[in-house]
Motif scaffolding. Structure first.
Motif, PDB file in Angstrom:
ATOM      1  N   THR B 208       0.820  -1.207   0.000  1.00 35.24           N
ATOM      2  CA  THR B 208       0.000   0.000   0.000  1.00 35.24           C
ATOM      3  C   THR B 208       0.855   1.259   0.000  1.00 35.24           C
ATOM      4  O   THR B 208       0.609   2.197  -0.747  1.00 35.24           O
ATOM      5  N   LEU B 209       1.867   1.251   0.842  1.00 29.75           N
ATOM      6  CA  LEU B 209       2.754   2.410   0.934  1.00 29.75           C
ATOM      7  C   LEU B 209       3.329   2.732  -0.433  1.00 29.75           C
ATOM      8  O   LEU B 209       3.308   3.869  -0.889  1.00 29.75           O
ATOM      9  N   HIS B 210       3.840   1.702  -1.085  1.00 29.75           N
ATOM     10  CA  HIS B 210       4.480   1.866  -2.374  1.00 29.75           C
ATOM     11  C   HIS B 210       3.526   2.532  -3.372  1.00 29.75           C
ATOM     12  O   HIS B 210       3.896   3.462  -4.086  1.00 29.75           O
ATOM     13  N   THR B 211       2.268   2.063  -3.390  1.00 35.86           N
ATOM     14  CA  THR B 211       1.277   2.613  -4.314  1.00 35.86           C
ATOM     15  C   THR B 211       0.869   4.033  -3.927  1.00 35.86           C
ATOM     16  O   THR B 211       0.827   4.929  -4.763  1.00 35.86           O
ATOM     17  N   LEU B 212       0.585   4.222  -2.629  1.00 40.20           N
ATOM     18  CA  LEU B 212       0.059   5.517  -2.188  1.00 40.20           C
ATOM     19  C   LEU B 212       1.090   6.636  -2.277  1.00 40.20           C
ATOM     20  O   LEU B 212       0.742   7.792  -2.474  1.00 40.20           O
ATOM     21  N   LEU B 213       2.343   6.275  -2.122  1.00 38.13           N
ATOM     22  CA  LEU B 213       3.368   7.315  -2.124  1.00 38.13           C
ATOM     23  C   LEU B 213       3.466   8.029  -3.460  1.00 38.13           C
ATOM     24  O   LEU B 213       3.991   9.133  -3.541  1.00 38.13           O
ATOM     25  N   VAL B 222      -2.633   6.890   4.402  1.00 45.42           N
ATOM     26  CA  VAL B 222      -2.261   5.469   4.380  1.00 45.42           C
ATOM     27  C   VAL B 222      -3.042   4.721   5.461  1.00 45.42           C
ATOM     28  O   VAL B 222      -3.578   3.637   5.247  1.00 45.42           O
ATOM     29  N   MET B 223      -3.151   5.353   6.626  1.00 45.07           N
ATOM     30  CA  MET B 223      -3.837   4.744   7.756  1.00 45.07           C
ATOM     31  C   MET B 223      -5.282   4.436   7.403  1.00 45.07           C
ATOM     32  O   MET B 223      -5.814   3.382   7.758  1.00 45.07           O
ATOM     33  N   GLU B 224      -5.949   5.365   6.688  1.00 44.54           N
ATOM     34  CA  GLU B 224      -7.340   5.132   6.303  1.00 44.54           C
ATOM     35  C   GLU B 224      -7.470   3.902   5.413  1.00 44.54           C
ATOM     36  O   GLU B 224      -8.384   3.100   5.582  1.00 44.54           O
ATOM     37  N   HIS B 225      -6.532   3.770   4.497  1.00 46.24           N
ATOM     38  CA  HIS B 225      -6.551   2.595   3.613  1.00 46.24           C
ATOM     39  C   HIS B 225      -6.361   1.295   4.397  1.00 46.24           C
ATOM     40  O   HIS B 225      -7.028   0.303   4.136  1.00 46.24           O
ATOM     41  N   ILE B 226      -5.425   1.322   5.333  1.00 51.35           N
ATOM     42  CA  ILE B 226      -5.158   0.109   6.119  1.00 51.35           C
ATOM     43  C   ILE B 226      -6.384  -0.254   6.952  1.00 51.35           C
ATOM     44  O   ILE B 226      -6.769  -1.421   7.062  1.00 51.35           O
TER      45      ILE B 226
END
Lengths: 112, 370
Positions: B208-213, B222-226
């Motif tokens: 997720t981090l990789h995509t969202l960044l 990021v937290m909302e996605h997790i």
């Protein structure tokens, strides 16, 4: 160890949480609430007056309860919260989700 | 440790009741009068050990044992034959794959009890070793091999995985702009289960981090996605995690973070320690939970210390836990020492009733140079 459950109506119960809710008895708490959820109970008042220990596994089991009954507008209320429980509730910011009451009586009146 | 359950399969009611009585003092015992009944009982609940007669009506012991061998769920249950048939052909037939012991009637009760005990101990030993091995493997995968190396900063990291511990995790990644994302979390629960969930979870967070960044550098986003993932993903259903996500920009000397119900970090300056207060709800509880970012600026010689609940929940000699106040005090003592995490560790244990941590412990200490 089993939990002392007091039935207030077909929808509401008070669970006396005892001295500890932690990794040792979280499964027992789960099976306790499970039986009541299956019987149609939707509101759980958790009496924390005597609780000295609430660890993350224990808190997780309360979260499982919440996840299970919240789609049916069920409620989990914390009553007479002891200092150690208060600390955990503050840290995890779960007071945003679980209403707190100064006493079991106050919770009963509010949820009745 | 849950009590072991033993299934006794015996058509002779005297022998059955005697076994039930004697074994019942140490174990949870349930019974069946023949092989068919036994299979029904096993269908409801898998016992930890089976003691079976051979000659029985409807379905005998040999047929029962063959049926259990044919099913992968029941093949490994320790199995003892108990029978009057002392003759050699029966003994040979009884001594086959999957039969752990063969005891002939009349039998010595003490001998039977000690064999049962030994068999159960052996099974448990294998299980414990296997759990410990898998647990260590997961723990290692949940932690990085090295830490960021940045001019003008010291970065310390300490982790101690305990077999009875939970799903602590730490991860970091560097962005193209020379900034860093630090992820510290604790998946609720104990033992292998928590470690497994933490591992699945961390894989997702990395992805997720990789995509969202590509779009945003906001930890809260990021937290909302997790959080959504935890509530929607069926595998992770009933998984809750506290999480601290920090975006560290060494050039700007800032840390922007979002905290989802995780132990609050400590900020140490020459003016003393303070709790970094801002935080939001723990992950996995509420679908529409919102998260927000806060930014800290790191003046020279400032340290930011993040940790997991193993530190705060350390039992102290007075019967309480170290708590946030204890952590504040211990970090203040460690601030300025040559290896602050070691000092923090020692200071915490001085207050403890134990001589080592009984839970996972993870500490990240980030400090700007003077």
């Amino acid at each position: 160890m089993s939990f002392d459950v007091e039935s207030l109506s077909s929808e509401t119960v008070v669970v006396h949480m005892g001295e500890a809710l932690d990794f040792r008895n979280a499964d027992s708490f789960k099976s306790t609430f499970q039986a009541h959820v299956e019987d149609g109970v939707r509101n759980f008042i958790l009496d924390f007056s005597e609780t000295e220990v609430l660890d993350s596994t224990g808190l997780g089991s309360i979260f499982s309860l919440y996840r299970e009954i919240s789609p049916d507008d069920g409620k989990v209320a914390f009553a007479d919260v002891s200092r150690p429980v208060q600390v955990v509730v503050q840290l995890t910011r779960t007071y945003k989700v679980f209403r707190q009451f100064p006493s079991v009586q106050a919770a009963k009146e509010a949820l009745a | 440790m849950a009590e072991h359950a033993i299934l006794i399969v015996e058509d002779d009611s005297t022998v059955r009741e005697l076994l039930k009585y004697r074994l019942g003092k140490h174990y949870e015992v349930f019974t069946a009068t023949n092989g068919e009944e036994a299979l029904q009982e096993i269908d409801d609940r898998i016992p930890d050990l089976i003691i079976s007669d051979i000659m029985m009506p409807k379905m005998d012991g040999f047929a029962l044992q063959s049926a259990l061998q044919a099913d992968k769920n029941t093949r490994v249950i320790p199995f003892i034959f108990l029978t009057a048939r002392a003759d050699e052909p029966a003994r040979q037939e009884g001594a086959r794959t999957g039969v752990d012991d063969y005891i002939t009637k009349p039998f010595d009760m003490e001998q039977l009890l000690s064999r049962v005990e030994r068999l159960l101990e052996r099974v448990e030993m294998f299980q414990t070793q296997l759990d410990a091995e898998i647990g260590r493997d997961f723990s290692n995968r949940l932690l990085p091999d090295n830490v960021p190396s940045v001019e003008g900063y010291e970065f310390y990291f300490h982790s101690e995985a305990h077999e009875q511990g939970g799903g602590d995790l730490f991860d970091w990644s560097e962005t193209d702009e020379g900034t860093y994302f630090l992820t510290i979390g604790d998946v609720m629960g104990k033992g292998l289960r928590a470690k497994f969930y933490a591992y699945s979870f961390l894989s997702y967070v990395r992805g997720t981090l990789h995509t969202l960044l590509q779009e945003s550098s906001s930890p809260a986003a990021v937290m909302e996605h997790i959080n959504d993932m935890l509530l929607e993903d069926e595998v992770l259903e009933d998984t809750f995690a506290s999480f601290l996500l920090m975006h560290w920009d060494p050039a700007a000397h800032t840390v922007t973070y979002a905290n989802a119900g995780h132990c609050r970090p400590v900020l140490l300056t020459e003016n003393g320690p303070e709790i970094v207060e801002h935080s939001d709800l723990i992950l996995g509880l509420e679908a529409d939970a919102s998260f927000s970012d806060a930014t800290l600026s790191l003046a020279p010689n400032t340290a930011l210390v993040a940790y997991t609940d193993g530190l705060m929940e350390l039992p102290t000699t007075n019967g309480n836990m170290l708590g946030e106040d204890g952590v504040l005090e211990a970090t203040a003592t460690a601030y300025g020492s040559a290896n602050p995490i070691d000092t923090l560790h020692e200071t915490a244990l001085e207050h403890s009733s134990e001589d080592s941590f009984q839970d996972d412990l993870l500490v990240v200490w980030l400090q700007r140079a003077k």
